[in-house]
Structure formats: structure tokens, C-alpha cells
Design an enzyme around this catalytic site. Structure first.
Site, short mmCIF file in Angstrom:
data_model
loop_
_atom_site.label_atom_id
_atom_site.label_comp_id
_atom_site.label_asym_id
_atom_site.label_seq_id
_atom_site.Cartn_x
_atom_site.Cartn_y
_atom_site.Cartn_z
N LYS A 1 -3.24 -0.15 10.21
CA LYS A 1 -4.26 0.00 11.56
C LYS A 1 -2.85 -0.02 12.40
O LYS A 1 -3.37 1.16 13.57
CB LYS A 1 -4.54 -1.75 11.12
CG LYS A 1 -5.11 -2.35 12.30
CD LYS A 1 -5.43 -3.39 12.38
CE LYS A 1 -6.87 -3.53 11.02
NZ LYS A 1 -6.32 -4.95 11.29
N ARG B 1 -3.49 -9.44 13.50
CA ARG B 1 -3.96 -8.69 13.06
C ARG B 1 -2.91 -8.35 11.81
O ARG B 1 -2.05 -8.09 12.19
CB ARG B 1 -5.00 -7.49 13.77
CG ARG B 1 -5.45 -8.22 14.71
CD ARG B 1 -6.07 -6.77 15.73
NE ARG B 1 -7.04 -6.12 14.91
CZ ARG B 1 -7.49 -4.42 15.58
NH1 ARG B 1 -6.51 -3.82 16.87
NH2 ARG B 1 -8.46 -3.90 14.80
N GLY C 1 -8.85 -9.04 1.29
CA GLY C 1 -7.72 -10.14 0.76
C GLY C 1 -6.80 -10.56 1.30
O GLY C 1 -5.83 -11.34 1.56
N MET D 1 -4.76 -11.49 4.78
CA MET D 1 -5.51 -12.26 6.21
C MET D 1 -6.12 -12.20 7.19
O MET D 1 -6.26 -10.51 7.93
CB MET D 1 -4.26 -13.00 7.14
CG MET D 1 -4.25 -14.31 8.16
SD MET D 1 -3.52 -14.79 9.27
CE MET D 1 -4.06 -13.45 10.70
N ARG E 1 -9.64 4.43 11.42
CA ARG E 1 -9.50 5.18 10.11
C ARG E 1 -10.30 6.35 9.56
O ARG E 1 -11.25 6.00 9.75
CB ARG E 1 -9.20 3.94 9.32
CG ARG E 1 -10.21 3.09 9.00
CD ARG E 1 -10.31 1.41 8.15
NE ARG E 1 -11.45 0.80 7.93
CZ ARG E 1 -11.74 -0.44 8.22
NH1 ARG E 1 -10.76 -1.19 7.62
NH2 ARG E 1 -11.94 -1.09 8.08
N HIS F 1 -15.63 3.34 -30.53
CA HIS F 1 -16.42 4.17 -31.13
C HIS F 1 -17.82 4.65 -30.74
O HIS F 1 -18.18 5.25 -29.45
CB HIS F 1 -16.77 3.94 -32.81
CG HIS F 1 -17.71 4.82 -33.39
ND1 HIS F 1 -18.95 4.52 -32.60
CD2 HIS F 1 -17.69 6.54 -34.12
CE1 HIS F 1 -20.40 5.85 -33.50
NE2 HIS F 1 -18.84 7.04 -33.81
N SER G 1 -4.46 23.49 -30.90
CA SER G 1 -5.37 22.79 -29.63
C SER G 1 -4.42 21.44 -30.34
O SER G 1 -4.17 20.96 -31.33
CB SER G 1 -6.53 22.68 -30.19
OG SER G 1 -7.06 21.74 -29.25
N CYS H 1 -7.44 19.19 -27.07
CA CYS H 1 -8.43 18.55 -27.35
C CYS H 1 -8.14 17.07 -27.51
O CYS H 1 -7.56 17.09 -27.43
CB CYS H 1 -9.34 19.06 -27.84
SG CYS H 1 -8.67 19.12 -30.11
N TYR I 1 -5.80 26.30 -21.34
CA TYR I 1 -7.13 25.55 -21.44
C TYR I 1 -6.61 23.41 -21.51
O TYR I 1 -5.88 23.42 -22.93
CB TYR I 1 -7.62 25.85 -21.78
CG TYR I 1 -8.47 25.73 -23.66
CD1 TYR I 1 -8.93 24.86 -24.12
CD2 TYR I 1 -7.29 26.58 -24.52
CE1 TYR I 1 -8.65 24.30 -25.58
CE2 TYR I 1 -7.34 26.32 -26.30
CZ TYR I 1 -8.41 25.61 -26.14
OH TYR I 1 -7.95 25.43 -27.80
P1 ADP Z 1 -10.22 -6.20 10.12
O1 ADP Z 1 -8.67 -5.60 8.96
O2 ADP Z 1 -11.01 -7.14 8.83
O3 ADP Z 1 -11.45 -4.85 10.51
P2 ADP Z 1 -9.52 -5.85 12.61
O4 ADP Z 1 -7.60 -6.89 12.41
O5 ADP Z 1 -9.90 -5.18 13.16
O6 ADP Z 1 -9.43 -7.00 11.11
O7 ADP Z 1 -10.58 -7.09 13.69
C1 ADP Z 1 -11.86 -7.06 13.44
C2 ADP Z 1 -12.74 -7.20 14.36
O8 ADP Z 1 -11.51 -8.04 15.34
C3 ADP Z 1 -12.07 -5.93 15.47
O9 ADP Z 1 -12.98 -5.12 15.06
C4 ADP Z 1 -12.67 -6.82 16.76
O10 ADP Z 1 -13.70 -6.10 16.68
C5 ADP Z 1 -12.28 -8.42 17.03
N1 ADP Z 1 -11.05 -7.49 17.28
C6 ADP Z 1 -9.52 -7.42 16.98
N2 ADP Z 1 -8.27 -7.28 18.28
C7 ADP Z 1 -9.84 -7.42 19.30
C8 ADP Z 1 -8.48 -7.18 20.43
N3 ADP Z 1 -7.63 -6.92 21.15
N4 ADP Z 1 -9.73 -7.62 21.34
C9 ADP Z 1 -10.72 -7.72 21.46
N5 ADP Z 1 -11.29 -7.50 19.84
C10 ADP Z 1 -10.41 -7.65 18.77
MG MG Z 2 -11.46 -3.73 11.30
#
Ligand code: ADP
Ligand code: MG
Ligand code: MG
Length: 977
Positions: free
Chosen positions: A28, A98, A107, A109, A365, A483, A791, A858, A878
């Protein structure tokens, strides 16, 4: 010494990071930095590097002192860029925090939004009266998120507070909550926090920020994250990054919005912009399902309305597309998505927010996609000139090809079905049918036009006809190499094995689990790709091969060095495999032919016979059948090589084991049960897999070898006379000693010569052996003096090299994998370091003794992508795999050729070096200031030249070719020595 850099800034003026720095910044963070570099609007922020995560855990969850300094420094920069101050009651900067590892990881945060809010700073959000509600709603959302994610308070406490408040005031919808209501809610949230944690909710923005950073790093070691990493083979050492970013607001009114989109349709791959948005909303409201999200494009919106029976009038007024609602923003978004796709040269999954009609990008992404979409997008992008065919071939995984080949459940239908239990995903695909409990019933029901699922405790060779007849196989015992699993994969039939949760009673014909009792004839559905067992009839669909698929496979065929053959025992398998692109049969197992119809009778007669005469008489009954089988298979393959293995399994496999069956057999054979029992006793072996089997059978009973050879050569002569091309390769199994081979070879050649004389015709054929006994591999030079091909029977080779019984290994292998002793199951993916040496040695020594020796594989490993890569590197010609894995192997072999391409590797290294040099130069520039500007721009133009040279230089290509040749020469020399 300067302090180590842990924090990287990103913002509209450019970033300290870029997309190539995923390992340091996480996916990210790297992409946020890259978007800034591309001058795409992204709220400013900074990324705390993944290294910090590692340091944090090494130091007992403490930070080095320089981190706080670097965070403060960068926070100041963000404040400057955004023109707001963190914690300022007049004009507060709010943050999102984030997480983000190298690969996207459920999984980890959850994102925290609106950080920095408290009752003071929220005043700063209120620019006009109408913002008051937005401000209080933001605060209570923040407290809820922070309380849950950082302070660990269960979400239900907050939910409960909302619902009692709603009850108290008779409120139905969250949006109806007034400012007063929200203030009251904030008060009750404070109480909850106090009760649950004995602490006050932190109001100091700095304290909030560090709490959130701690929580992100802490989440790296939470249970969910650890399990996910283990499942995907990600290392614990990667660590996660923390992204701290200025908030933008999609929930400040009706000229605000938030949304998610894919640059192409992720389900079908169609080249159509595809996404959803919500007006006046924040964060993940779009995916949370609280409100109905709207479509971004007008076309998408119309399609959606049609599917949901929404009239055009209602659609346009209540659910307009972004294209209609904010046309300028829409146009802007389109420009950005196109720019991103062009830049990343792949389909992007993007997240954005619109604040007062200003568009902000929050994420990009490479988008996840279905198998069908992966193929379409890869091929389309080549056609559009975005990527090369090699890139396209690497974009589709062999697993995705696998998915495309098998029937699947119709999504909607599966959603409504009840899950009974889960077993092992033994053979992919979906099947539905009425349950039957033995092979005869499966065959009989099929003959009556009924669909069945065959349920057994475990299967044996006698169940084959039932397995063919059923739509799927479900077993109570046995693992991925049982089997049932191996045979089902071979047939391309779905199978769930090892369903320990089911109490299967074959005699009573019932399945019990919990309170549920199923009887013969009840409908179930099984998903061999996931191991799920579902109650009732779930609709299935078979995907079709389309033009894109054919095109991709065509590219794969042109790229690969390995030929792909198939393991096929019947003309039907052979024809399936040819349809899938097989270039021959690598393993035709003759014993499977012995079970069909009344042949088993003759086989048993042969086993029971007291003397050679008796055995010959029984074999005489078999030869016609065998000749017919070989005739049909050789004919189907039209001159492609067909490797036929002489009888291999221990004879007891052909005798019955149950008293009832023994009785029946005695009646049919006209002998006493006692005699059969005696024979069974006589044939009993403690270790049958190391006993009288393979060429040992043909040596102790040469008449079997003679009969089988005769059948093969007679069929070949007959076809040749009919003008049909044939190319049989007769294979002697289980050779560990050249004398064994010579003994068998003599019988084969003499028999063939006799047949040629009788028929007055000659047919080309080869005699070779399987390399599956370690001694055979080690003495491959001796054997190759006589054998025309090898083989590698990697199943037995693995069994004997590791000393793991194939049939019993399930008892410990999954423990071994769990405890990290084995990385993967060596019966599925070849053990390259151990068993692999035997393959390498045998290939090398075999070639030395006979330079034009044919080398192939094989066995199960022939269809496993990682093993295919290894066999490619060993220089085999092969691999052979089950018919349904042929397309997978074709792609995997192409990928092996690409990934091991020396020219490509050198080019990649040069490109990596270039981008490293570039980012270092940038770094230097940023630090050095104006004095070094001149030096920098010289360096930059130097780099540009280098890049052009890299891209255009014929010289370089020639150099690389030269290097490759020298490299190969050295390799060959090395091998010769
Ligand atoms: P995930 O990995 O679950 O996609 P994100 O870190 O992308 O989590 O955050 C999820 C959502 O939170 C984003 O799609 C966006 O809508 C909102 N978000 C994250 N950062 C910001 C920000 N700086 N301003 C506004 N919304 C945000
Ligand atoms: Mg996201
Ligand atoms: Mg999320």
C-alpha cells in the site's frame, strides 16, 4: 553516523519511496508513493517502514528513539502540505492509520479513520451549522473504531449502545440520529471504554497516534495474521509497514463520495471500467452493505437497474451513476485509472474519495481476478501492446488453468446450500448426485440415467468402474495421495477425501454426522477444489475454452522446451488428453486393463494355475483383450509415442479379500474356497511394495512379459498394415540392476522379432525402463548401455529414496508439514534437494552412456508446476501427467522456460540496478540541495542514456547471447567431467 531511515514521506510534491520498494514500504505504502510521483492527487502522509516492525519485535516491542523524531518531522511536513495542524481546534489535521505488508493480507489490523478527533478538535470541523452532525458522527465512529481495533473492546458493546439509544428514541435508521443523540452516544462510549479497560478514552491526539501505530505492529503477530502467513508461505520476517495519512472526507455532504473500482471487470476480464460508489459516505461504507452502492459508469448503472428491476426513472433519481452525478469528477477518475493501468501494465483495483468535488486517490494495487478474467486480461493486454507474451504467460497461474478445466458450482446455487462438513480437496471440480455406497451401484444407477456420488471409506482398484460412473467421489479416510485422490485426479473427476467428520456405514448405506442421517439416494454435492460437502443438489456449470484460452496456450507451446505427455490407460483418456494438447502417452499402465469386465477372471486363473501350462492357457485368454486395448490406444495417438509399461503391481491386488468375494470367485473358477485362500496366503507379503512386483514379476513369470509384448507388437503391426502410424515404447518397470533389464529386454526383442516374422512387417519401437529404484538411478550409465529411454517413476523413487510408504505416509506427513520438518508433501511436489539428486545423476549418467537417450517423467510430479520447473532445469525432454493436468503442465513448462531464461534474468538484473541507481540519485538530490543540482542532472541524463542503451542495444543482446553460450559451454563441460 546518520540515524537509520525508518519513515518515508509521500505527498503532492513527490515521495521518498516508489512502487519498487514494496519490501520496505509494504504494497500500500509503495503504491501511494508511486501515485504521488505520477502526480496523481493523494492526501499527503508517511510510511513507517517494515524494518521498524522487525526492530520492534527484536526490542521487546520497543522503538528506537529516532523513530519519534522521524515521525514528528514527517507529521510537520504533512501539516504544511495540507495547511492544517494535528490537534488544532481551529483547523485540525485528522489522520488515517493503515497497515500494509508486502502482499495484501487479511487478518492484519483494520484501518483507523478520523484519528486526532476529540471534543475540542471536532469544533474545527464545524465550518457551518450543517457540519455539526458530521463532526459528532465522525467522533463517535472514530471512538468505536479505535476502541475496537486499538483498545481491544468487543464491537458488540458499541453496537449494543447504538441499539439501546435507537430503542429509547424510536429511531430506525442510523442516519436519523440527531446531534443530541450522537452526543449522548459519545458519552455512553466513554463509559464502555472505562468499564472494559479501566482507562479513559485517550483524547490527546499524539497518544492516539502512537496507540494506533502500536496496534498495527502488534497485529503482525496476531493469530489470524500468523495463520494466513503460514497458509500462503509468507515469512514472519517481512513485517508490516504503517501508513499514516491525512484524512479527506467523503461524508461532508452531497458533493462528497467514496468508492472502489477495477480498471477492468475482475470476474470476466472485459475491458470495461467497473466500480461502485456512495454519495456522502466514508471509508468502507461501500463494501459494508449498509446502503446500496451506486455504479460508477452509466452503462454499469443501467445494467444494474435492469438486473434489480429498478425503473429508469427511479435509477436516475435515486441511484445515478457517478458519470451522471459528477461528470467532471468522473472524467478525472477515468483519466487517472487509465494512467494507472498504463503505468502498472496490469488491471488495477483502486479506492478513492471525493471531498467537495475534489477527487483523491487512496489506493491502487494489481486487482484480484477470477481464472477466466486472468486469461482474458493477459491476452487482451498483449493485443493492446501493453505487455509481451512472456509477461502474459507469467500472469496466469497454473492453478487458474486448473480451475478453468473443471466443472464448478453455480455461485448463486452454492450460496443457498447447507455445508455438512469439510474434507480434503483431493481432486478439483464440483459434482452433485445421489449417494451410493459401492461401485456396482454407481455403475447400475448410471446405466439407469441417474447421477451419483460414490461414497466409500476408501477406494481400491476394484472401484474404478464405479468411480468412472459417479459424478464425484467422497471418502471417509485417506489423504491427498490416497488411491481415491490419485485416480480421481487422473480421471479429472472431483473428489473429497479423508472426511473424518462423517460416519460412513457402507453396509447400512448411511452417512451420519451430528443429527443428520443420509441414506442411499439422498442428494449431496461435493467441491473437490475446497473439500466442502454440501447437502442437496447444487447446480454445476462447465466452463468453455474460448479464443483467449487457446491463444495463451498457443504462446505457451511455442515458449516451452519440455514436451507434455499424458498418463492414459484407455483410448478415452488418450483422446481426452489429445484434446488438451498431449504430445504422447508417457505412461500406459497395463494392469488397469486387467480389471475390466471378465478379464479379471482370466487374470485370476493365471494366478491360481499350478503350472506353466495352466498359466499360459489363462494368458491366452487375455492376449486378445490386451491386443485390442493397445490397438485402440495406439490408433488414437496417431504415431505419437506411447510408453507402455509391463505389468507392475503385486499379484495379490488382483485377488479378492472379502469372504463373500472369495466364495463367488470359487464358484466361477470351479475350485474350492480353500484353494483360493491358500493362494492368497502364499502370495501374502509383509512389504508388497518392495516385494514381488515390477520386472520381478516378468523375471519369475517370463510368459507375462512375452504375452504383453506380443499383444503390443501385434497391434502395432496390424495398424501399420492399415496405414496408421504407431510408435510404441515398451517400458520395463522397477529396474535396479542392469541384469534385470537385459533379461527382460531379451524376451521383448525376441518376441517382437517373432511377431515381425509372422506378420511379414517391421515396426519401429523402443525398449526402455523406468528409473524408480534408487540403485537404478545410481547405475544409470550401465542401464543406459541397453535401455533406449528412461522414464522417471518419481512416485516410487520418492517412496524408496525417503523411505516413506506412499500408502501410509498420510499418517505423519501432515504433522511433518505442520511442524516445519517438511515444507510440502514430497509425493505431490518433488523433493528437489534429495530425490532430485537421483534424477539429476541418472539423467547425467544416462546421457553420458547414450547421448540420444530419451528422458522423461511419469508420475504425480509430472503435473506439479514446481516439479516441472525442476525437470526443465534437469534438461529432461518431457513430463507426463494425467489428462486433465496437461494444459496446466503446458503453461507451467512455458513458465519454467521463461523463469530460467538467462537473457531475461540478466535484463531483469540490469533493470533492477537501474531503478536502484535512479532512486539513490533522487535521494542524493533531495539531501544535497542546490549545489549538487548540476551533478545530479548530469547523473540523471547519464542514467537515461543507460536506460535507452538497455532498451535498444543490439550489442547488449548479442553480449547476453554470447554470455549465455559461454555459460552453457561451461555447464556442458562441467557435466561431462
Ligand atoms: P484495506 O486494506 O482494508 O483496503 P485501507 O487502508 O485501504 O484498508 O482503508 C480502507 C478504506 O478507508 C479506504 O478505502 C478509504 O475509503 C478509507 N481511508 C483510508 N485512508 C483514508 C484517508 N486518508 N482519507 C479518507 N479515507 C481513507
Ligand atoms: Mg484499501
Ligand atoms: Mg478493510
Amino acid at each position: 553516523m546518520a540515524a537509520k531511515k525508518f519513515v518515508y514521506f509521500f505527498g503532492p510534491e513527490g515521495s521518498e519511496g516508489n512502487a519498487s520498494m514494496k519490501n520496505i514500504l509494504g504494497g500500500k505504502g509503495a503504491n501511494l508513493a508511486e501515485m504521488c510521483n505520477m502526480e496523481i492527487p493523494v492526501p499527503a502522509g508517511f510510511t513507517i517502514a517494515t524494518d521498524m516492525c522487525t526492530v520492534y519485535y527484536k526490542n521487546d516491542r520497543n522503538y528506537p528513539p529516532e523513530l519519534a523524531e522521524q515521525v514528528d518531522e514527517n507529521l510537520k511536513k504533512v501539516e504544511e502540505v495540507m495547511g492544517k495542524k494535528f490537534g488544532d481546534p481551529e483547523n485540525p489535521l485528522l489522520l488515517s492509520v493503515r497497515s500494509g505488508a508486502r502482499a495484501s493480507m487479511p487478518g492484519m489490523m483494520d484501518t483507523i479513520l478520523n484519528l486526532g478527533l476529540n471534543e475540542n478538535t471536532l469544533q474545527g470541523l464545524i465550518k457551518t451549522e450543517s457540519d455539526t452532525r458530521f463532526a459528532w458522527d465522525s467522533l463517535r465512529r472514530f471512538m468505536q473504531m479505535y476502541g475496537n481495533v486499538v483498545m481491544g473492546i468487543k464491537g458488540e458493546h458499541f453496537e449494543h449502545a447504538i441499539s439501546s439509544l435507537k430503542d429509547k428514541y424510536g429511531i430506525k435508521n442510523d442516519l436519523e440520529m440527531t446531534v443530541e443523540n450522537l452526543k449522548e452516544l459519545v458519552e455512553s462510549y466513554k463509559k464502555i471504554v472505562k468499564e472494559q479497560t479501566c482507562k479513559e478514552f485517550p483524547t490527546d491526539p499524539k497518544e492516539q497516534l502512537w496507540g494506533a501505530i502500536d496496534a498495527v505492529f502488534g497485529s503482525w503477530m496476531n493469530e489470524r495474521a500468523i495463520v494466513y502467513r503460514k497458509m500462503n508461505g509468507f515469512s514472519d520476517d517481512w513485517g508490516t509497514a504503517v501508513n499514516v495519512q491525512a484524512m479527506v472526507f467523503g461524508n461532508m455532504g452531497n458533493d462528497c463520495a467514496t468508492g472502489v473500482a477495477f480498471t477492468r471487470n475482475p470476474a470476466t476480464g472485459e475491458h470495461i471500467f467497473f466500480g461502485e460508489y456512495l454519495i456522502n459516505a466514508q471509508g468502507e461504507d461501500v463494501v459494508a452493505g449498509i446502503r446500496t452502492p451506486q455504479q460508477i459508469t452509466l452503462a454499469g448503472s443501467k445494467k444494474w437497474a435492469a438486473e434489480h428491476n429498478v425503473s429508469e426513472e427511479e435509477r436516475a433519481s435515486k441511484y445515478p451513476s457517478l458519470e451522471e452525478y459528477m461528470p467532471e469528477v468522473y472524467e478525472n477518475l477515468c483519466n487517472i485509472y487509465k494512467k494507472l493501468e498504463l503505468h502498472y501494465r496490469d488491471m488495477q483495483d483502486i479506492e478513492f474519495t471525493i471531498e467537495n468535488r475534489k477527487l483523491w486517490m487512496l489506493q491502487t494495487r494489481n486487482g484480484k481476478r477470477t481464472a477466466a478474467a486472468a486469461v482474458k486480461i493477459a491476452v487482451d493486454m498483449v493485443n493492446e501492446g501493453l505487455i509481451e507474451t512472456d509477461d502474459a504467460l507469467l500472469r496466469v497461474t497454473p492453478d487458474q488453468i486448473d480451475q478453468l478445466l473443471h466443472p464448478q458450482f453455480v455461485k448463486e446455487s452454492k450460496k443457498n446450500a447447507k455445508l455438512i462438513t469439510k474434507g480434503l480437496p483431493a481432486s478439483p471440480g464440483a459434482g452433485t448426485g445421489q449417494i451410493v455406497f459401492n461401485a456396482e451401484d454407481a455403475a447400475a444407477w448410471k446405466a439407469n440415467g441417474l447421477e451419483t456420488i460414490l461414497v466409500r471409506l476408501e477406494t481400491s482398484p476394484e472401484d474404478i468402474t464405479g468411480m468412472v460412473a459417479a459424478n464425484g467421489i467422497l471418502t471417509g479416510r485417506g489423504g491427498m495421495t490416497s488411491h481415491a485422490a490419485v485416480v480421481a485426479r487422473g480421471m479429472g473427476k472431483c473428489c473429497v477425501s479423508g472426511c473424518g467428520g462423517l460416519n460412513i456405514n457402507v453396509d447400512e448405506k448411511t452417512i451420519k454426522t451430528g443429527d443428520l442421517v443420509l441414506k442411499e439416494g439422498d442428494w449431496i454435492s461435493i467441491d473437490g477444489s475446497t473439500g466442502e460437502v454440501l447437502l442437496g443438489k447444487v447446480a454445476t456449470e462447465t466452463p468453455q475454452f474460448n479464443d483467449e484460452f487457446e491463444k495463451l496456450m498457443n504462446w505457451a507451446d511455442n515458449r516451452r522446451a519440455l514436451k507434455i505427455r499424458t498418463n492414459a490407460d484407455t483410448p478415452r483418456d488418450a483422446s481426452t488428453a489429445r484434446r488438451f494438447g498431449a504430445q504422447g502417452i508417457g505412461l500406459c499402465r497395463t494392469e488397469h486393463m486387467f480389471f475390466e469386465g471378465d478379464r479379471i477372471k482370466a487374470v485370476r486363473e493365471m494366478i491360481l494355475a499350478d503350472d506353466l501350462e495352466g498359466r499360459k492357457a489363462a494368458l491366452a485368454k487375455l492376449i486378445g483383450h490386451q491386443r485390442g486395448d493397445f490397438y485402440a490406444i495406439l490408433k488414437e495417438m496417431q504415431g505419437l509415442p506411447v510408453t507402455i509399461r509391463l505389468l507392475d503391481p503385486p499379484l495379490h491386488e488382483f485377488l479378492p479379500s472379502e469372504p463373500q468375494q472369495i466364495k463367488e470367485m470359487a464358484e466361477i473358477m470351479g475350485c474350492s474356497e480353500e484353494k483360493i485362500n491358500d493362494k492368497i496366503k502364499a502370495l501374502h507379503e509383509i512389504n508388497p511394495m518392495l516385494g514381488l512386483r515390477g520386472c520381478r514379476l516378468g523375471i519369475t513369470r517370463p510368459e507375462i512379459t512375452e504375452m504383453q509384448t506380443r499383444a503390443i507388437i501385434e497391434a502395432a503391426c496390424e495398424l501399420t498394415k492399415e496405414g496408421i502410424k504407431v510408435f510404441p515404447e515398451i517400458m520395463v518397470p522397477l529396474v535396479g540392476n542392469v541384469q534385470e533389464f537385459k533379461y527382460q529386454e531379451k524376451i521383448i526383442r525376441e518376441t517382437a522379432a517373432k511377431v515381425f516374422e509372422e506378420k511379414g512387417i517391421n515396426v519401429e519401437f523402443l525398449v526402455g525402463t523406468m528409473i524408480e529404484v534408487p540403485r537404478g538411478a545410481l547405475t544409470a550409465d550401465e542401464i543406459a548401455e541397453h535401455a533406449e529411454f528412461f522414464s522417471f517413476g518419481t512416485n516410487d523413487l520418492t517412496q524408496m529414496c525417503l523411505g516413506y510408504s506412499r500408502d501410509d505416509a498420510n499418517k505423519f506427513i501432515y504433522d511433518y508439514i505442520d511442524k516445519g520438518i517438511l515444507e510440502k508433501n514430497p509425493f505431490r511436489s518433488i523433493d528437489q534437494t534429495g530425490v532430485g539428486q537421483l534424477v539429476e545423476i541418472a539423467a547425467r549418467r544416462g546421457k553420458k552412456a547414450r547421448p540420444n537417450i530419451k528422458l522423461g517423467v511419469c508420475g504425480e510430479h509430472g503435473g506439479d508446476p514446481a516439479s516441472i520447473d525442476f525437470f526443465h532445469r534437469c534438461g529432461l525432454q518431457y513430463v507426463s501427467c494425467s489428462p486433465y493436468r496437461v494444459p496446466i503442465a503446458r503453461l507451467a513448462a512455458a513458465q519454467a522456460a521463461i523463469n530460467n531464461d538467462v537473457v531475461r534474468q540478466i535484463k531483469q538484473t540490469a533493470e533492477d540496478a537501474y531503478s536502484k541507481a535512479e532512486s539513490t540519485a533522487k535521494d542524493v538530490y533531495a539531501k544535497a540541495g542546490t549545489v549538487a543540482k548540476d551533478a545530479y542532472s548530469k547523473a540523471e541524463s547519464g542514467l537515461k542514456n543507460l536506460k535507452e542503451t538497455l532498451e535498444n542495444s543490439e550489442e547488449l543482446k548479442k553480449g547476453v547471447e554470447g554470455a549465455k553460450k559461454i555459460f552453457n559451454d561451461i555447464k556442458d563441460k562441467f557435466k561431462k567431467d
